[in-house]
Design a protein around this motif. Structure first.
Motif, PDB file in Angstrom:
ATOM      1  N   MET A   1       0.865  -1.110  -0.328  1.00 37.39           N
ATOM      2  CA  MET A   1      -0.437  -0.209   0.304  1.00 37.39           C
ATOM      3  C   MET A   1       1.087   1.310  -0.237  1.00 37.39           C
ATOM      4  O   MET A   1       2.148   1.429   0.548  1.00 37.39           O
ATOM      5  CB  MET A   1      -0.974   0.140   0.826  1.00 37.39           C
ATOM      6  CG  MET A   1      -1.992   1.312   1.538  1.00 37.39           C
ATOM      7  SD  MET A   1      -3.196   1.280   2.725  1.00 37.39           S
ATOM      8  CE  MET A   1      -1.835   0.800   3.768  1.00 37.39           C
ATOM      9  N   ILE A   2       0.645   2.421  -0.962  1.00 36.61           N
ATOM     10  CA  ILE A   2       1.198   3.252  -0.883  1.00 36.61           C
ATOM     11  C   ILE A   2       0.583   4.555  -0.120  1.00 36.61           C
ATOM     12  O   ILE A   2      -0.323   4.926  -0.689  1.00 36.61           O
ATOM     13  CB  ILE A   2       1.466   3.788  -2.625  1.00 36.61           C
ATOM     14  CG1 ILE A   2       2.166   2.842  -2.732  1.00 36.61           C
ATOM     15  CG2 ILE A   2       1.885   4.993  -2.245  1.00 36.61           C
ATOM     16  CD1 ILE A   2       1.846   3.223  -4.899  1.00 36.61           C
ATOM     17  N   THR A   3       0.961   5.210   0.661  1.00 42.27           N
ATOM     18  CA  THR A   3       0.713   5.858   1.641  1.00 42.27           C
ATOM     19  C   THR A   3       2.090   7.520   1.223  1.00 42.27           C
ATOM     20  O   THR A   3       2.697   7.486   0.983  1.00 42.27           O
ATOM     21  CB  THR A   3       0.512   6.045   3.529  1.00 42.27           C
ATOM     22  OG1 THR A   3       1.565   5.531   3.247  1.00 42.27           O
ATOM     23  CG2 THR A   3      -0.526   4.506   3.009  1.00 42.27           C
ATOM     24  N   HIS A   4       0.782   8.316   2.036  1.00 43.48           N
ATOM     25  CA  HIS A   4       1.580  10.001   2.002  1.00 43.48           C
ATOM     26  C   HIS A   4       0.975  10.645   3.164  1.00 43.48           C
ATOM     27  O   HIS A   4      -0.573  10.071   3.743  1.00 43.48           O
ATOM     28  CB  HIS A   4       2.091  10.537   1.133  1.00 43.48           C
ATOM     29  CG  HIS A   4       1.227  11.814   0.502  1.00 43.48           C
ATOM     30  ND1 HIS A   4       0.944  12.602   0.779  1.00 43.48           N
ATOM     31  CD2 HIS A   4      -0.002  11.445   0.017  1.00 43.48           C
ATOM     32  CE1 HIS A   4      -0.327  13.369   0.461  1.00 43.48           C
ATOM     33  NE2 HIS A   4      -0.951  12.642  -0.578  1.00 43.48           N
ATOM     34  N   THR A   5       1.141  11.614   3.929  1.00 45.55           N
ATOM     35  CA  THR A   5       0.373  12.103   4.585  1.00 45.55           C
ATOM     36  C   THR A   5       0.429  13.535   4.332  1.00 45.55           C
ATOM     37  O   THR A   5       1.113  14.364   3.553  1.00 45.55           O
ATOM     38  CB  THR A   5       1.121  12.142   6.552  1.00 45.55           C
ATOM     39  OG1 THR A   5       2.695  12.783   6.062  1.00 45.55           O
ATOM     40  CG2 THR A   5       1.435  10.736   6.463  1.00 45.55           C
ATOM     41  N   ILE A   6      -1.126  14.633   4.921  1.00 38.96           N
ATOM     42  CA  ILE A   6      -1.181  15.537   4.784  1.00 38.96           C
ATOM     43  C   ILE A   6      -1.661  16.155   6.196  1.00 38.96           C
ATOM     44  O   ILE A   6      -2.008  15.305   6.561  1.00 38.96           O
ATOM     45  CB  ILE A   6      -2.117  15.766   4.301  1.00 38.96           C
ATOM     46  CG1 ILE A   6      -3.770  15.204   4.429  1.00 38.96           C
ATOM     47  CG2 ILE A   6      -1.785  15.108   2.547  1.00 38.96           C
ATOM     48  CD1 ILE A   6      -4.942  15.009   3.913  1.00 38.96           C
ATOM     49  N   PRO A   7      -1.470  17.467   5.949  1.00 40.50           N
ATOM     50  CA  PRO A   7      -1.217  18.278   7.396  1.00 40.50           C
ATOM     51  C   PRO A   7      -2.484  18.059   8.291  1.00 40.50           C
ATOM     52  O   PRO A   7      -3.422  17.881   6.718  1.00 40.50           O
ATOM     53  CB  PRO A   7      -1.093  19.591   7.309  1.00 40.50           C
ATOM     54  CG  PRO A   7      -0.231  19.895   5.517  1.00 40.50           C
ATOM     55  CD  PRO A   7      -0.966  18.345   4.818  1.00 40.50           C
ATOM     56  N   LEU A   8      -2.907  17.986   9.087  1.00 36.64           N
ATOM     57  CA  LEU A   8      -4.387  17.820   9.751  1.00 36.64           C
ATOM     58  C   LEU A   8      -5.409  19.188   9.181  1.00 36.64           C
ATOM     59  O   LEU A   8      -6.856  18.683   9.460  1.00 36.64           O
ATOM     60  CB  LEU A   8      -4.635  17.633  11.380  1.00 36.64           C
ATOM     61  CG  LEU A   8      -5.414  17.936  12.384  1.00 36.64           C
ATOM     62  CD1 LEU A   8      -6.277  16.324  11.622  1.00 36.64           C
ATOM     63  CD2 LEU A   8      -5.205  17.804  13.108  1.00 36.64           C
ATOM     64  N   ASP A   9      -4.680  20.495   9.083  1.00 32.42           N
ATOM     65  CA  ASP A   9      -5.878  21.780   8.797  1.00 32.42           C
ATOM     66  C   ASP A   9      -6.278  21.507   7.527  1.00 32.42           C
ATOM     67  O   ASP A   9      -6.767  21.994   7.022  1.00 32.42           O
ATOM     68  CB  ASP A   9      -5.101  22.262   9.452  1.00 32.42           C
ATOM     69  CG  ASP A   9      -3.627  23.406   8.441  1.00 32.42           C
ATOM     70  OD1 ASP A   9      -2.484  21.610   7.825  1.00 32.42           O
ATOM     71  OD2 ASP A   9      -3.618  23.787   7.777  1.00 32.42           O
ATOM     72  N   VAL A  10      -5.527  20.487   6.394  1.00 34.06           N
ATOM     73  CA  VAL A  10      -5.681  19.831   5.475  1.00 34.06           C
ATOM     74  C   VAL A  10      -6.732  19.281   5.108  1.00 34.06           C
ATOM     75  O   VAL A  10      -7.482  19.461   4.321  1.00 34.06           O
ATOM     76  CB  VAL A  10      -4.357  20.073   4.267  1.00 34.06           C
ATOM     77  CG1 VAL A  10      -5.385  20.248   3.334  1.00 34.06           C
ATOM     78  CG2 VAL A  10      -3.621  21.937   4.122  1.00 34.06           C
ATOM     79  N   ALA A  11      -6.755  18.396   5.781  1.00 31.46           N
ATOM     80  CA  ALA A  11      -7.590  17.017   5.871  1.00 31.46           C
ATOM     81  C   ALA A  11      -9.023  17.623   6.758  1.00 31.46           C
ATOM     82  O   ALA A  11      -9.811  17.020   5.905  1.00 31.46           O
ATOM     83  CB  ALA A  11      -6.854  16.318   6.665  1.00 31.46           C
ATOM     84  N   THR A  12      -8.527  17.886   7.713  1.00 33.09           N
ATOM     85  CA  THR A  12     -10.504  18.685   8.129  1.00 33.09           C
ATOM     86  C   THR A  12     -10.614  20.023   6.981  1.00 33.09           C
ATOM     87  O   THR A  12     -12.107  19.848   6.919  1.00 33.09           O
ATOM     88  CB  THR A  12      -9.281  19.725   9.567  1.00 33.09           C
ATOM     89  OG1 THR A  12      -8.810  18.139  10.534  1.00 33.09           O
ATOM     90  CG2 THR A  12     -11.019  20.367  10.180  1.00 33.09           C
ATOM     91  N   ALA A  13     -10.243  20.461   6.338  1.00 32.59           N
ATOM     92  CA  ALA A  13     -10.879  21.678   5.439  1.00 32.59           C
ATOM     93  C   ALA A  13     -11.558  21.085   4.114  1.00 32.59           C
ATOM     94  O   ALA A  13     -12.150  21.111   4.153  1.00 32.59           O
ATOM     95  CB  ALA A  13      -9.619  23.058   5.409  1.00 32.59           C
ATOM     96  N   LEU A  14     -10.755  20.258   4.205  1.00 30.58           N
ATOM     97  CA  LEU A  14     -10.965  18.882   2.503  1.00 30.58           C
ATOM     98  C   LEU A  14     -12.201  18.475   3.446  1.00 30.58           C
ATOM     99  O   LEU A  14     -13.651  18.674   2.486  1.00 30.58           O
ATOM    100  CB  LEU A  14     -10.403  18.070   2.966  1.00 30.58           C
ATOM    101  CG  LEU A  14      -9.353  18.497   1.387  1.00 30.58           C
ATOM    102  CD1 LEU A  14      -8.027  17.606   1.165  1.00 30.58           C
ATOM    103  CD2 LEU A  14      -9.658  18.940   0.036  1.00 30.58           C
ATOM    104  N   TRP A  15     -12.897  17.814   4.958  1.00 30.47           N
ATOM    105  CA  TRP A  15     -13.094  16.781   4.987  1.00 30.47           C
ATOM    106  C   TRP A  15     -14.930  17.997   4.800  1.00 30.47           C
ATOM    107  O   TRP A  15     -15.728  17.696   4.731  1.00 30.47           O
ATOM    108  CB  TRP A  15     -13.821  16.470   6.692  1.00 30.47           C
ATOM    109  CG  TRP A  15     -14.817  15.766   6.999  1.00 30.47           C
ATOM    110  CD1 TRP A  15     -14.893  14.794   6.884  1.00 30.47           C
ATOM    111  CD2 TRP A  15     -15.402  16.835   7.979  1.00 30.47           C
ATOM    112  NE1 TRP A  15     -16.019  14.549   7.612  1.00 30.47           N
ATOM    113  CE2 TRP A  15     -16.668  15.403   8.893  1.00 30.47           C
ATOM    114  CE3 TRP A  15     -15.553  17.922   8.794  1.00 30.47           C
ATOM    115  CZ2 TRP A  15     -17.251  15.809   9.761  1.00 30.47           C
ATOM    116  CZ3 TRP A  15     -16.408  17.689   9.728  1.00 30.47           C
ATOM    117  CH2 TRP A  15     -17.145  16.778  10.019  1.00 30.47           C
ATOM    118  N   LYS A  16     -14.433  18.827   5.704  1.00 33.62           N
ATOM    119  CA  LYS A  16     -15.625  20.838   5.454  1.00 33.62           C
ATOM    120  C   LYS A  16     -16.633  20.245   4.484  1.00 33.62           C
ATOM    121  O   LYS A  16     -17.481  21.037   4.131  1.00 33.62           O
ATOM    122  CB  LYS A  16     -14.714  21.756   6.304  1.00 33.62           C
ATOM    123  CG  LYS A  16     -14.592  21.813   7.771  1.00 33.62           C
ATOM    124  CD  LYS A  16     -14.365  22.905   8.623  1.00 33.62           C
ATOM    125  CE  LYS A  16     -14.463  22.441   9.996  1.00 33.62           C
ATOM    126  NZ  LYS A  16     -12.948  23.914  10.457  1.00 33.62           N
TER     127      LYS A  16
END
Length: 162
Positions: free
Chosen positions: A1-16
């Motif tokens: 599985m290929i993964t990478h990380t994104i900042p929590l604030d970016v993930a939260t903004a995308l979720w919203k």
């Protein structure tokens, strides 16, 4: 599985920004699809599919929602948030829905057995020996009786089309 990380604030903004009127873009990502993938006792597990606009790759952003109003759970498990590389794949599925009417092939269908019963009652001679190997009537008399049978049965069903 290929993964990478994104900042929590970016993930939260995308979720919203997720929703039915997407796609929405934030930072280097845009929302593509949101789906529920599991349910546990206290949380529902989802994944938001996002596209990295710089290279077009698709990533699954996992998140959890509490199932009760008093449920306290973190939206994301990690900080920064780990996303997994995914690809779009079309899959054929079968859904079963409640029928509101009979299938079109069955509505108003008259089988040969019904026609044969009519002809047996109205024919001057027996019909059992009057069929060829394909099950079709072989005499003009019986073919004419079949036509009359369809007309008669249609009239007695309220005149509907056959």
């Amino acid at each position: 599985m290929i993964t990478h990380t994104i900042p929590l604030d970016v993930a939260t903004a995308l979720w919203k920004l997720r929703g039915e009127n997407g796609p929405y873009a934030y930072d280097d990502y845009e929302t593509v699809h949101d789906e529920q993938v599991d349910t546990r006792r206290w949380v529902s597990v989802h994944r938001l599919i996002i596209r990295r606009t710089s290279d077009g790759t698709l990533w699954a952003l996992p998140y959890e929602l509490g199932l009760t109003e008093a449920q306290d759970c973190d939206l994301f498990v990690d900080d920064p948030v780990t996303v997994a590389l995914v690809r779009a794949e079309q899959v054929t599925t079968t859904r079963y829905v409640t029928a509101t009417q009979e299938p079109a092939a069955q509505v108003g269908r008259i089988t040969d057995q019904v026609v044969m019963a009519y002809i047996a009652e109205h024919a001057e001679s027996g019909i059992e020996d009057e069929f060829n190997e394909d099950g079709e009537w072989t005499t003009e008399e019986h073919r004419e009786l079949k036509k009359r049978a369809f007309k008669w049965i249609g009239q007695h069903r309220g005149g509907g089309a056959l």
